[in-house]
Design a protein around this motif. Sequence first.
Motif, mmCIF file in Angstrom:
data_model
loop_
_atom_site.group_PDB
_atom_site.id
_atom_site.type_symbol
_atom_site.label_atom_id
_atom_site.label_comp_id
_atom_site.label_asym_id
_atom_site.label_seq_id
_atom_site.Cartn_x
_atom_site.Cartn_y
_atom_site.Cartn_z
ATOM 1 N N GLY A 128 0.673 -1.157 -0.129
ATOM 2 C CA GLY A 128 -0.067 0.036 0.022
ATOM 3 C C GLY A 128 0.656 1.169 0.148
ATOM 4 N N LEU A 129 1.768 1.226 -0.704
ATOM 5 C CA LEU A 129 2.943 2.579 -0.760
ATOM 6 C C LEU A 129 2.324 3.534 -1.633
ATOM 7 C CD1 LEU A 129 6.166 0.427 -1.165
ATOM 8 C CD2 LEU A 129 5.243 1.364 0.862
ATOM 9 N N ALA A 130 2.951 4.729 -1.431
ATOM 10 C CA ALA A 130 2.212 5.851 -1.962
ATOM 11 C C ALA A 130 3.240 6.341 -3.099
ATOM 12 C CB ALA A 130 2.405 7.162 -0.822
ATOM 13 N N TYR A 131 4.134 5.229 -3.755
ATOM 14 C CA TYR A 131 5.063 5.784 -4.855
ATOM 15 C C TYR A 131 5.039 4.327 -5.441
ATOM 16 C CZ TYR A 131 8.231 3.618 -1.193
ATOM 17 O OH TYR A 131 8.876 2.917 -0.069
ATOM 18 N N ALA A 132 5.714 4.828 -6.711
ATOM 19 C CA ALA A 132 5.517 3.800 -7.757
ATOM 20 C C ALA A 132 6.193 2.168 -7.454
ATOM 21 C CB ALA A 132 6.271 4.219 -9.105
ATOM 22 N N GLY A 133 7.136 2.154 -6.731
ATOM 23 C CA GLY A 133 7.478 0.779 -6.390
ATOM 24 C C GLY A 133 8.860 0.676 -5.693
ATOM 25 N N GLU A 134 9.447 -0.603 -5.239
ATOM 26 C CA GLU A 134 10.449 -0.809 -4.751
ATOM 27 C C GLU A 134 11.247 -1.838 -5.293
ATOM 28 O OE1 GLU A 134 9.664 -0.591 0.272
ATOM 29 O OE2 GLU A 134 8.589 -2.455 -0.760
ATOM 30 N N VAL A 135 12.561 -1.567 -5.237
ATOM 31 C CA VAL A 135 13.554 -2.320 -5.993
ATOM 32 C C VAL A 135 14.507 -2.710 -5.061
ATOM 33 C CG1 VAL A 135 12.869 -1.396 -8.225
ATOM 34 C CG2 VAL A 135 14.770 -0.595 -7.078
ATOM 35 N N THR A 136 15.338 -4.241 -5.241
ATOM 36 C CA THR A 136 16.287 -4.365 -4.576
ATOM 37 C C THR A 136 17.529 -3.534 -5.139
ATOM 38 O OG1 THR A 136 16.820 -6.070 -6.352
ATOM 39 C CG2 THR A 136 15.426 -6.686 -4.500
ATOM 40 N N PRO A 137 18.649 -3.440 -4.579
ATOM 41 C CA PRO A 137 19.848 -2.783 -5.014
ATOM 42 C C PRO A 137 20.306 -3.451 -6.565
ATOM 43 C CG PRO A 137 20.483 -3.235 -2.916
ATOM 44 C CD PRO A 137 18.986 -3.931 -3.228
ATOM 45 N N GLU A 175 18.348 -4.803 -8.865
ATOM 46 C CA GLU A 175 17.393 -4.356 -9.656
ATOM 47 C C GLU A 175 17.560 -2.852 -10.097
ATOM 48 O OE1 GLU A 175 13.726 -7.330 -8.422
ATOM 49 O OE2 GLU A 175 13.926 -5.488 -7.402
ATOM 50 N N ALA A 176 17.898 -1.884 -8.882
ATOM 51 C CA ALA A 176 18.166 -0.623 -9.333
ATOM 52 C C ALA A 176 19.290 -0.435 -10.354
ATOM 53 C CB ALA A 176 18.391 0.190 -8.141
ATOM 54 N N TRP A 177 20.445 -1.069 -10.070
ATOM 55 C CA TRP A 177 21.587 -0.927 -10.945
ATOM 56 C C TRP A 177 21.233 -1.576 -12.252
ATOM 57 C CZ3 TRP A 177 25.558 1.778 -11.228
ATOM 58 C CH2 TRP A 177 26.375 1.311 -12.023
ATOM 59 N N ALA A 236 17.421 18.728 -10.457
ATOM 60 C CA ALA A 236 18.423 17.667 -10.725
ATOM 61 C C ALA A 236 17.835 16.487 -11.846
ATOM 62 C CB ALA A 236 18.935 16.827 -9.424
ATOM 63 N N VAL A 237 16.373 16.342 -11.337
ATOM 64 C CA VAL A 237 15.820 15.102 -11.903
ATOM 65 C C VAL A 237 14.559 15.371 -12.783
ATOM 66 C CG1 VAL A 237 15.079 12.577 -11.670
ATOM 67 C CG2 VAL A 237 17.034 13.435 -10.424
ATOM 68 N N ASP A 238 14.308 15.090 -13.846
ATOM 69 C CA ASP A 238 12.826 14.907 -14.569
ATOM 70 C C ASP A 238 11.983 14.155 -13.882
ATOM 71 O OD1 ASP A 238 10.925 14.782 -16.454
ATOM 72 O OD2 ASP A 238 12.233 14.976 -18.047
ATOM 73 N N SER A 239 10.873 14.879 -13.712
ATOM 74 C CA SER A 239 9.677 14.185 -12.992
ATOM 75 C C SER A 239 8.976 13.041 -13.911
ATOM 76 C CB SER A 239 8.633 15.188 -12.725
ATOM 77 O OG SER A 239 7.906 15.430 -13.982
ATOM 78 N N GLU A 240 9.325 13.129 -15.080
ATOM 79 C CA GLU A 240 8.853 11.628 -15.834
ATOM 80 C C GLU A 240 9.999 10.522 -15.950
ATOM 81 O OE1 GLU A 240 5.918 11.694 -17.610
ATOM 82 O OE2 GLU A 240 5.779 13.570 -16.554
ATOM 83 N N ALA A 241 11.217 10.943 -15.262
ATOM 84 C CA ALA A 241 12.229 9.784 -15.049
ATOM 85 C C ALA A 241 12.015 8.899 -14.034
ATOM 86 C CB ALA A 241 13.544 10.332 -14.941
ATOM 87 N N ILE A 242 12.512 7.370 -14.116
ATOM 88 C CA ILE A 242 12.472 6.717 -13.138
ATOM 89 C C ILE A 242 13.608 6.997 -12.057
ATOM 90 C CG2 ILE A 242 13.033 4.221 -12.553
ATOM 91 C CD1 ILE A 242 12.284 3.261 -15.251
ATOM 92 N N VAL A 243 13.144 7.174 -10.910
ATOM 93 C CA VAL A 243 13.862 7.957 -9.946
ATOM 94 C C VAL A 243 13.965 6.785 -8.878
ATOM 95 C CG1 VAL A 243 14.399 9.856 -8.328
ATOM 96 C CG2 VAL A 243 12.982 10.150 -10.305
ATOM 97 N N LEU A 244 15.259 6.521 -8.773
ATOM 98 C CA LEU A 244 15.151 5.383 -7.655
ATOM 99 C C LEU A 244 16.217 5.969 -6.335
ATOM 100 C CD1 LEU A 244 16.837 3.268 -10.148
ATOM 101 C CD2 LEU A 244 14.622 2.754 -8.994
ATOM 102 N N PHE A 245 15.445 6.168 -5.002
ATOM 103 C CA PHE A 245 15.990 6.619 -3.824
ATOM 104 C C PHE A 245 16.823 5.845 -2.924
ATOM 105 C CE2 PHE A 245 12.428 9.341 -5.370
ATOM 106 C CZ PHE A 245 13.204 10.678 -5.354
ATOM 107 N N LEU A 246 17.945 6.088 -2.707
ATOM 108 C CA LEU A 246 18.785 5.238 -1.632
ATOM 109 C C LEU A 246 19.142 6.130 -0.616
ATOM 110 C CD1 LEU A 246 20.842 2.885 -1.829
ATOM 111 C CD2 LEU A 246 22.492 4.371 -2.895
#
Length: 150
Positions: free
Chosen positions: A19-28, A30-32, A85-95
Amino acid sequence: MSQFNQILENARGRAVSKGLAYAGEVTPAEAWALVQAVPSAKIVDVRTHAEWQWVGVVPGAELIEWKSYPGMVANPHFVTQLKAAVDSEAIVLFLCRSGARSHDAAALAAQHGYTAAMNILEGFEGDKDAAGHRGSKNGWQAAGLPWTQG
């Protein structure tokens, strides 16, 4: 199904199940893989300047503090810096260190129009091991992904 699409499907599935309020969660890993496959995808490291300098950074990551050390005061300019720094249409992976601050950053980014905001699970250093140390149990470093010392 391509690896890219499978990663995004898994990420969305995790978000829905929690039930997250954002698009998803990835493993490290998967992010790479996403950063390698999608040139516009960005990792945004939300740790502190001290962590970047003393612990290390992911090459090419955008560095935007969520909170500042030593007082861990919230960065009042976070959204402005992110938008610059980052376009709002991009996939953004927070770390972050362990996945908590990056969860909050992904949620805030989604509130501000980032439709593909995602949290990197486990963070840069991951959970503590039996001896109370980070960096070997899970997370970016333990996965053997690229990083450099500050």
